[in-house]
Scaffold this active site. Structure first.
Site, PDB file in Angstrom:
ATOM      1  N   HIS B 183       0.793  -1.236   0.000  1.00 52.24           N
ATOM      2  CA  HIS B 183       0.000   0.000   0.000  1.00 52.24           C
ATOM      3  C   HIS B 183       0.819   1.277   0.000  1.00 52.24           C
ATOM      4  CE1 HIS B 183      -4.004  -1.480  -0.090  1.00 52.24           C
ATOM      5  NE2 HIS B 183      -3.837  -2.258   0.956  1.00 52.24           N
ATOM      6  N   ASP B 210      -1.809  -5.500  -3.939  1.00 52.64           N
ATOM      7  CA  ASP B 210      -2.020  -4.254  -3.187  1.00 52.64           C
ATOM      8  C   ASP B 210      -0.718  -3.493  -2.968  1.00 52.64           C
ATOM      9  OD1 ASP B 210      -4.966  -4.666  -1.037  1.00 52.64           O
ATOM     10  OD2 ASP B 210      -4.699  -4.729  -3.204  1.00 52.64           O
ATOM     11  N   ASN B 242      -6.646  -6.485  -5.171  1.00 52.30           N
ATOM     12  CA  ASN B 242      -7.870  -5.769  -5.515  1.00 52.30           C
ATOM     13  C   ASN B 242      -7.626  -4.268  -5.712  1.00 52.30           C
ATOM     14  OD1 ASN B 242      -7.537  -5.725  -2.592  1.00 52.30           O
ATOM     15  ND2 ASN B 242      -9.536  -4.743  -2.501  1.00 52.30           N
ATOM     16  N   HIS B 243      -6.498  -3.787  -5.237  1.00 49.66           N
ATOM     17  CA  HIS B 243      -6.184  -2.372  -5.465  1.00 49.66           C
ATOM     18  C   HIS B 243      -5.424  -2.144  -6.767  1.00 49.66           C
ATOM     19  CE1 HIS B 243      -7.454  -0.037  -1.842  1.00 49.66           C
ATOM     20  NE2 HIS B 243      -7.628  -1.268  -1.398  1.00 49.66           N
ATOM     21  N   HIS B 294      -4.183 -13.034  -3.565  1.00 43.73           N
ATOM     22  CA  HIS B 294      -4.315 -11.833  -2.748  1.00 43.73           C
ATOM     23  C   HIS B 294      -5.470 -11.911  -1.743  1.00 43.73           C
ATOM     24  CE1 HIS B 294      -4.225  -7.729  -1.435  1.00 43.73           C
ATOM     25  NE2 HIS B 294      -5.517  -7.657  -1.678  1.00 43.73           N
ATOM     26  N   ASP B 644     -13.752  14.541 -14.265  1.00 38.99           N
ATOM     27  CA  ASP B 644     -12.608  15.273 -14.793  1.00 38.99           C
ATOM     28  C   ASP B 644     -11.872  14.416 -15.804  1.00 38.99           C
ATOM     29  OD1 ASP B 644      -9.436  16.270 -13.262  1.00 38.99           O
ATOM     30  OD2 ASP B 644     -10.369  16.882 -15.165  1.00 38.99           O
ATOM     31  N   ASP B 688     -13.605  32.131 -12.879  1.00 33.64           N
ATOM     32  CA  ASP B 688     -13.525  31.877 -14.324  1.00 33.64           C
ATOM     33  C   ASP B 688     -14.421  30.717 -14.749  1.00 33.64           C
ATOM     34  OD1 ASP B 688     -10.474  29.874 -14.403  1.00 33.64           O
ATOM     35  OD2 ASP B 688     -12.258  29.836 -13.131  1.00 33.64           O
ATOM     36  N   GLU B 695      -9.144  22.381  -4.157  1.00 35.41           N
ATOM     37  CA  GLU B 695      -9.566  23.542  -3.372  1.00 35.41           C
ATOM     38  C   GLU B 695     -10.944  23.320  -2.783  1.00 35.41           C
ATOM     39  OE1 GLU B 695      -8.725  27.200  -5.706  1.00 35.41           O
ATOM     40  OE2 GLU B 695     -10.091  28.075  -4.222  1.00 35.41           O
TER      41      GLU B 695
END
Lengths: 162, 732
Positions: B183, B210, B242-243, B294, B644, B688, B695
């Site tokens: 991790h 992981d 799984n990660h 895992h 995004d 804008d 933020e």
């Protein structure tokens, strides 16, 4: 009269809830049993201060014939009685302080490693070497390697009603 | 009892110091100390439980979110805005030829500036370079994106040669070292290499998944592991965890880490990593006797099936495979972007392992609470049924349309189980509700599985253990976890295991962090507790409205007070974390609200004041909206990152609105246009029309008035807290 009966019942069910909660923390298989070796921890964490002898008696009362397991059904009534009757009350701070002072023969205000080890492993309800080592690691001042017992008692007092 | 004490006092006063006194004193001290230790142990368990239940409910939340988005995909018309917003995360690997991929991942025109002080790589990679990388990272250098891409391309090529199941042997008296979850905790990997030496011809290693997420050096760990894989292809083995999954990475920090460390090329790096993750082997078998995976197994796990799947089709284990339909012209349709296509090519089942499909009306007119209630109700029934009937997990999937003997659904479920399951003490096999994927499997399933496959031991990871490892199922299953201090500094050790030709596991434990050595046992336990306490208080604060509502129901006289018992049951009914609230009361109810008089009741309004959690300076925003924000912070951030699409860290106002609309549908909450505008105004400093995701999330963070630490994020917020910055702060 009715009111006090009600409050008495409330207390009993309160006590039982507490016992269940503590028990469940060690009930790994979710089948209402715990390993007998954990029962001491459970009893202590419920705010009781039994001696080793008391503990052995209690365990004998609730253990399932040498299986190594204790079932909630046996534990609950016995432990409820213990809590409701305040059988193993906490040690008052001042008494604890006196106990330390007795061991601190020279009245230094602290106990050295060897002193504490000697008493804990040779007197009373003997500690194992492992228990003493752990105690010293946890409680001793790192630099000076001694146990300032007065500070300890202030800092490590037990939480009020769990 | 009273008698005892007066008697004891009497002895002290009258008899003076004698050996009888010494004994009695010793007894008192011993009894007191044993009690203290027991209570500490009890509290440690609860602290652990807090961290773990919050961690798992985070995973569950992620899966629920994913399911929800999938539901949207299935039920919105192709042209709708919402669908477009999120469709890209469901897009299958575009069908591109290798040449196109090579162009996309081309690193050749990336220039390395003269100012760059990090390591330079040349290929083929040598041992010296791999070792050099470890040193560079130890010295906090960062590898340039050109070399990262180059390294990843080579890794991709290498991994494609590997089978689904690695088969290795410990012949030539070679001991293999196996590591569990890392991790992103580079310090632990460095510690392992220090204690056990780096991989070499004499020192084979297997890393059990992981590698990324939560910790802050995930990409560095990957670079190191891949380098050694390239240098020693016959001695270094990797299993997928799984990660190793881009969907999970969106929430748990790896995506963010890469994008912030590699601002220009991060997106490409992440895309290439998606492919690499899908090409990671699923399992390893050692000497035909020990299986290393895992997560775990289920009662349907079949290694021969797993050996044959096309593992790279499973970009994310959370996503069931596309069904390939042949249209009239005989061409297979892969893309779901086909305009006007009426073929429901993309047959997604809304739930992962629940045999019953969740229908449309599950989502309408239901709050999140209802939804989870319903799942819980289903679960209880499921658990009961499956407890009584050991056997396969109800194959009555009504959406399965395959006529092949082994459907791709089954394949997918096999992979899911392998990566997400956890062992349990009871016999049987039931869906893993807590995490939301895979199953819980019992000792009987282990026994059966080992016999069927002629194996003797299963080594797996996936769960944090205080000692770094734990045996279960009659020592036939070993859980191995290599990220020490995972929940908090001092929370747990890490461990690795060495396996020689005798196949007897030899375990080595360790604990990273220079801070640990200076903390006494008492301090480190207290610290973990305070940290867990803070996390919990934040959660409580974020559920204030619901909690007050629950208290009011039990406060018939409207006195503003409830009894301890009622307080505990109300809190559990809202929070649903399964924690022993009564026992934790003394830590959670402090200050004036704790001045319990004879009836030990709690003033609940006062209690919220005393929680000492400060919300955002946002008086103009509706209370319940704020709470939603705090509670679902991680989910919200995940959705932002999904929206995004160019991974710029900014989203447009329009997309911001759409996101809130999505969230409002998901939570079945009314969120007005006005409210959304208020939110945007709070942080759109540049005016804008675009919102900086970071933020925004920072503006709505909860801060703990009690703690001097206001940097770093709590576990609840989905990323690991960076406590290494706390060097020397005595209050923390």
């Amino acid at each position: 009269m009715a009111e006090s009966k009600q409050s008495a019942e409330a207390t009993v069910s309160d006590v039982q809830k507490k016992i269940r909660a503590a028990f469940e923390a060690f009930d790994y298989e979710s089948n209402n049993t715990v390993d007998v070796r954990e029962i001491g921890t459970i009893i202590y964490s419920l705010g009781c201060f039994p001696s080793q002898a008391d503990l052995h008696d209690l365990i004998a009362e609730v253990e399932e014939d040498q299986t190594g397991y204790i079932h909630l059904d046996s534990f609950l009534p016995v432990m409820s009685k213990v809590l409701l009757e305040h059988k193993f009350p906490p040690i008052p701070e001042d008494l604890l302080l006196q106990a330390f002072e007795v061991l601190d023969k020279e009245k230094k205000g602290y106990l050295e490693h060897e002193e504490l080890t000697k008493y804990m492993t040779q007197e009373g309800e003997l500690f194992t070497q492992e228990e003493v080592d752990e105690m010293l690691t946890a409680l001793a001042d790192h630099e000076k390697n001694v146990v300032y017992y007065k500070d300890l008692i202030n800092q490590l007092t037990i939480d009020p009603d769990m | 009892m009273f008698r005892y004490f007066t008697q004891a006092k009497h002895i002290f006063v009258v008899e003076g110091i004698s050996s009888c006194c010494a004994i009695k004193s010793a007894v008192l001290i011993q009894r007191w100390y044993r009690q203290f230790v027991a209570r500490k142990e009890m509290r440690r368990r609860y602290t652990w439980h807090i961290f773990q239940s919050i961690e798992y409910s985070g995973e569950q939340a992620q899966i629920k979110l994913y399911n929800f988005l999938g539901y949207l995909m299935d039920n919105f018309t192709p042209a709708s805005n919402e669908r477009n917003l999120i469709s890209h995360i469901f897009r299958e690997n575009e069908v591109c030829r290798d040449a196109e991929w090579e162009r996309y991942f081309c690193y050749k025109n990336i220039e390395v500036p003269d100012l760059y002080s990090g390591p330079h790589l040349t290929f083929p990679l040598t041992v010296e370079q791999a070792v050099g990388l470890v040193e560079a990272f130890r010295n906090k250098k960062q590898l340039h994106s050109r070399y990262v891409l180059q390294l990843l391309l080579e890794t991709w090529k290498q991994l494609r040669l590997l089978p689904n199941i690695n088969r290795i042997s410990t012949c030539h008296s070679k001991e293999i070292t196996i590591c569990g979850d890392l991790h992103g905790q580079l310090e632990d990997l460095l510690l392992i290499f220090y204690k056990n030496d780096m991989p070499s011809l004499e020192k084979p290693y297997l890393f059990n998944g992981d590698f990324v997420d939560r910790g802050k050096d995930s990409i560095e760990i990957l670079i190191i592991l891949f380098s050694f894989l390239l240098v020693y292809p016959s001695e270094v083995y990797l299993n997928r965890g799984n990660h190793e999954d881009h969907i999970v990475n969106l929430r748990y920090g790896f995506t963010k880490e890469v994008l912030s460390k590699y601002r220009m090329h991060g997106k490409r790096i992440l895309k290439l990593l998606q492919k690499i993750f899908s090409w990671l082997p699923l399992a390893t078998v050692i000497d035909q006797k020990v299986l290393v995976i895992h997560g775990g197994i289920s009662n349907t796990t079949d290694l021969s099936v797993l050996a044959r799947v096309d593992r790279h089709n499973y970009n994310s284990a959370l996503r069931p495979p596309k069904k390939r339909h042949q249209n009239v012209a005989g061409k297979s349709i892969d893309s779901d972007e086909e305009a006007g296509s009426t073929n429901k090519v993309f047959q997604r089942r809304p739930s992962l392992t629940f045999p019953r499909t969740l229908t449309k009306d599950c989502f309408q007119n239901r709050s999140l609470q209802d939804f989870s209630d319903r799942l819980r109700a289903n679960t209880v029934e499921e658990v009961e049924i499956h407890k009584r009937l050991p056997g396969p997990l109800g194959p009555e999937n009504d959406t399965s349309q395959s006529c092949e003997s082994i459907s791709s659904e089954d394949e997918w479920r096999q992979i899911l189980d392998l990566l997400w399951s956890d062992p349990m003490a009871q016999d049987g096999c039931v869906p893993n509700e807590v995490r939301g994927g895979g199953c819980y499997w019992g000792p009987d399933v282990t026994e059966d599985f080992l016999n069927r496959h002629n194996l003797q031991l299963i080594i797996r990871s996936h769960e944090c253990k205080q000692e770094g490892y734990e045996f279960c199922h009659n020592r036939k299953v070993l859980t191995l976890f290599s990220a020490s201090n995972y929940y908090d500094v001092g929370s747990n050790r890490g461990a690795y295991v060495k396996l020689g030709p005798d196949l007897v596991p030899y375990l080595v434990q360790y604990q990273a962090s220079s801070m640990i050595r200076e903390l006494s046992v008492r301090q480190s336990a207290g610290r973990s507790e305070r940290s867990a306490n803070k996390v919990l208080r934040e959660q409580l604060f974020a559920h204030k409205s619901d909690l007050i509502c629950a208290f009011k129901k039990l406060d018939s006289g409207n006195k503003g007070r409830v009894s301890l018992a009622n307080w505990a049951s109300a809190v559990e009914s809202v929070m649903r974390l399964g924690l022993p609230w009564r026992i934790m009361r003394s830590q959670l109810v402090t200050g004036r609200s704790a001045d319990s008089s004879i009836d030990s009741s709690i003033d609940y309004y006062e209690w919220f004041n005393e929680l000492a959690i400060k919300g955002a300076n946002a008086d103009h925003i509706d209370q319940s909206l704020l709470e939603t924000l705090y509670r679902h912070r991680s989910t919200l951030e995940t959705i932002f990152r999904i929206v995004d699409t160019d991974n710029s860290g900014f989203i447009t106002m329009e997309d911001f609105r759409q996101t809130w609309k999505l969230l409002s549908v998901y939570l079945k909450m009314e969120i007005t246009e006005e409210a959304i505008s208020d939110l945007a105004v709070t942080i759109d400093s540049n005016q804008d029309g675009s919102i900086d995701i970071e933020e925004f999330m920072e503006a709505f963070r909860l801060t703990d008035k009690k703690s001097r630490l206001e940097r770093g994020r709590s576990m609840f917020m989905g990323t690991a807290s960076d406590l290494t910055k706390l060097e020397g702060d005595p209050n923390i």
